[in-house]
Write an enzyme that holds these catalytic residues in place. Structure first.
Site, PDB file in Angstrom:
ATOM      1  N   TRP A 176     -29.711  -3.019  -7.514  1.00 63.51           N
ATOM      2  CA  TRP A 176     -30.540  -2.744  -6.329  1.00 63.51           C
ATOM      3  C   TRP A 176     -30.050  -1.533  -5.536  1.00 63.51           C
ATOM      4  O   TRP A 176     -30.719  -1.097  -4.603  1.00 63.51           O
ATOM      5  CB  TRP A 176     -30.591  -3.982  -5.425  1.00 63.51           C
ATOM      6  CG  TRP A 176     -31.311  -5.146  -6.022  1.00 63.51           C
ATOM      7  CD1 TRP A 176     -31.770  -5.274  -7.315  1.00 63.51           C
ATOM      8  CD2 TRP A 176     -31.678  -6.355  -5.357  1.00 63.51           C
ATOM      9  NE1 TRP A 176     -32.396  -6.482  -7.486  1.00 63.51           N
ATOM     10  CE2 TRP A 176     -32.350  -7.171  -6.297  1.00 63.51           C
ATOM     11  CE3 TRP A 176     -31.499  -6.850  -4.061  1.00 63.51           C
ATOM     12  CZ2 TRP A 176     -32.847  -8.434  -5.983  1.00 63.51           C
ATOM     13  CZ3 TRP A 176     -31.988  -8.106  -3.743  1.00 63.51           C
ATOM     14  CH2 TRP A 176     -32.654  -8.888  -4.694  1.00 63.51           C
ATOM     15  N   GLU A 212     -23.864   7.257 -10.002  1.00 63.71           N
ATOM     16  CA  GLU A 212     -23.911   7.613  -8.570  1.00 63.71           C
ATOM     17  C   GLU A 212     -22.531   7.485  -7.931  1.00 63.71           C
ATOM     18  O   GLU A 212     -22.182   8.244  -7.025  1.00 63.71           O
ATOM     19  CB  GLU A 212     -24.965   6.737  -7.863  1.00 63.71           C
ATOM     20  CG  GLU A 212     -26.377   7.166  -8.266  1.00 63.71           C
ATOM     21  CD  GLU A 212     -27.385   6.061  -8.375  1.00 63.71           C
ATOM     22  OE1 GLU A 212     -27.177   4.978  -7.786  1.00 63.71           O
ATOM     23  OE2 GLU A 212     -28.402   6.258  -9.074  1.00 63.71           O
ATOM     24  N   GLY A 267     -32.937   0.015 -12.299  1.00 63.67           N
ATOM     25  CA  GLY A 267     -32.822   0.441 -10.914  1.00 63.67           C
ATOM     26  C   GLY A 267     -34.122   0.182 -10.169  1.00 63.67           C
ATOM     27  O   GLY A 267     -34.437  -0.947  -9.800  1.00 63.67           O
ATOM     28  N   GLY A 268     -34.894   1.231  -9.968  1.00 63.06           N
ATOM     29  CA  GLY A 268     -36.114   1.169  -9.153  1.00 63.06           C
ATOM     30  C   GLY A 268     -37.024  -0.013  -9.463  1.00 63.06           C
ATOM     31  O   GLY A 268     -37.492  -0.700  -8.544  1.00 63.06           O
ATOM     32  N   HIS A 326     -20.837   3.530 -12.306  1.00 61.06           N
ATOM     33  CA  HIS A 326     -22.207   4.016 -12.205  1.00 61.06           C
ATOM     34  C   HIS A 326     -22.208   5.520 -11.909  1.00 61.06           C
ATOM     35  O   HIS A 326     -21.354   5.998 -11.163  1.00 61.06           O
ATOM     36  CB  HIS A 326     -22.972   3.244 -11.124  1.00 61.06           C
ATOM     37  CG  HIS A 326     -24.442   3.507 -11.218  1.00 61.06           C
ATOM     38  ND1 HIS A 326     -25.011   4.633 -10.688  1.00 61.06           N
ATOM     39  CD2 HIS A 326     -25.433   2.813 -11.831  1.00 61.06           C
ATOM     40  CE1 HIS A 326     -26.313   4.613 -10.967  1.00 61.06           C
ATOM     41  NE2 HIS A 326     -26.592   3.516 -11.655  1.00 61.06           N
ATOM     42  N   SER A 372     -34.792   4.618 -15.764  1.00 62.70           N
ATOM     43  CA  SER A 372     -36.255   4.552 -15.686  1.00 62.70           C
ATOM     44  C   SER A 372     -36.883   3.541 -16.654  1.00 62.70           C
ATOM     45  O   SER A 372     -37.942   3.801 -17.230  1.00 62.70           O
ATOM     46  CB  SER A 372     -36.866   5.935 -15.872  1.00 62.70           C
ATOM     47  OG  SER A 372     -36.423   6.813 -14.847  1.00 62.70           O
TER      48      SER A 372
HETATM   49  P1  13P Z   1     -33.679   3.696 -12.443  1.00 58.71           P
HETATM   50  O1  13P Z   1     -34.156   2.504 -13.258  1.00 58.71           O
HETATM   51  O2  13P Z   1     -34.232   3.719 -11.065  1.00 58.71           O
HETATM   52  O3  13P Z   1     -33.872   4.980 -13.199  1.00 58.71           O
HETATM   53  O4  13P Z   1     -32.098   3.511 -12.257  1.00 58.71           O
HETATM   54  C1  13P Z   1     -31.319   3.222 -13.359  1.00 58.71           C
HETATM   55  C2  13P Z   1     -29.962   2.871 -12.879  1.00 58.71           C
HETATM   56  O5  13P Z   1     -29.252   3.705 -12.340  1.00 58.71           O
HETATM   57  C3  13P Z   1     -29.523   1.488 -13.001  1.00 58.71           C
HETATM   58  O6  13P Z   1     -28.175   1.361 -12.700  1.00 58.71           O
END
Ligand code: 13P
Length: 249
Positions: free
Chosen positions: A10, A96, A233-234, A94, A212
């Site tokens: 999340w 990020e 993610g999203g 991750h 994605s």
């Molecule tokens: P998205 O599914 O938003 O591309 O993000 C993937 C992600 O970073 C899951 O950890």
């Protein structure tokens, strides 16, 4: 047999009330699948999430943790703190965290060791950036990320490791690796682990794809033999989308 896993990361989304609502929507309609389903809400909402999901088939995991046992690390969370609220799995590495919080392979290796020392499970994320793929370095980059953070571990540690291959160019961009690109990389990852350890370990480790994943592409990605599920993610922030992805496993 390695486990199939669908996990929702999340990230920094959903306040306390929104977290409770989304968990209710997901747990209320969770399909009966032969896969582990996990969600990773924000730190401040983890304890409530664990309470709310008690007795459900969804497990709550952390998005990060610090490598130190305790001490003067303002703003950080330790393995013990997670364990004390009933969380035994943490996402580590991750992209990020690597990009925005400067977590290097060296730091990540320490986090992995710290989590395993507490008998936690680690969901280790890694993947190449766009320029690395374009210049054909993606296999080397991925191999080095695995080597630097994981290949000093004892063979016995690997039963507590889940891998999540997340090509950075596909995260939050709407661009997805094709099922063939995902399969090619996952097979390479398994081969690399077999080379560093043995084929039994390589065959047993779950390798998730992240980047994605959506209801419209999940089934095809998950149908590939070396893709054992997804880190979402999203799409994990919308109950119906996440549930559709769980169904696709
Ligand atoms: P998205 O599914 O938003 O591309 O993000 C993937 C992600 O970073 C899951 O950890």
């Amino acid at each position: 047999m390695r486990s199939k896993i669908v996990a929702g990361n999340w990230k920094m989304n959903k306040n306390a009330m929104e977290t409770a609502t989304l968990l209710k929507e997901i747990s209320g309609k969770l399909p009966n699948v032969k896969a582990e389903v996990m969600v990773a809400p924000a730190f401040v909402n983890l304890a409530e999430a664990v309470k709310q999901l008690k007795g459900s088939r969804i497990s709550v995991i952390a998005q990060n943790m610090h490598f130190a046992e305790s001490g003067a690390f303002t703003g950080e969370i330790s393995a013990d703190m997670l364990l004390s609220i009933g969380i035994d799995t943490a996402i580590i590495g991750h992209s990020e965290r690597r990009a925005f919080f400067h977590e290097t392979d060296e730091i990540l290796a320490k986090k992995v060791v710290a989590a395993l020392a507490k008998k936690m499970r680690v969901m280790f994320c890694f993947g190449e950036e766009l320029n690395e793929r374009k210049s054909g370095q993606h296999f080397t980059v991925v191999k080095n990320q695995l080597k630097n953070a994981l290949f000093s571990l004892d063979a016995s540690a690997w039963k507590h490791i889940i891998l999540a291959y997340e090509p950075v160019w596909a995260i939050g961009t709407g661009e997805t690796a094709s099922p063939e690109q995902a399969q090619e990389m996952h097979a390479f990852i398994r081969k690399t682990i077999a080379g560093a350890y043995n084929s039994a370990i390589a065959d047993e480790v779950s390798i998730l794809y992240g980047g994605s994943v959506k209801p419209s592409n999940a089934a095809e990605i998950f149908s590939k033999p070396d893709v054992d599920g997804g880190l979402i993610g999203g799409a994990s922030l919308v109950a119906d989308d996440f549930l559709a992805i769980v169904k696709a496993i």
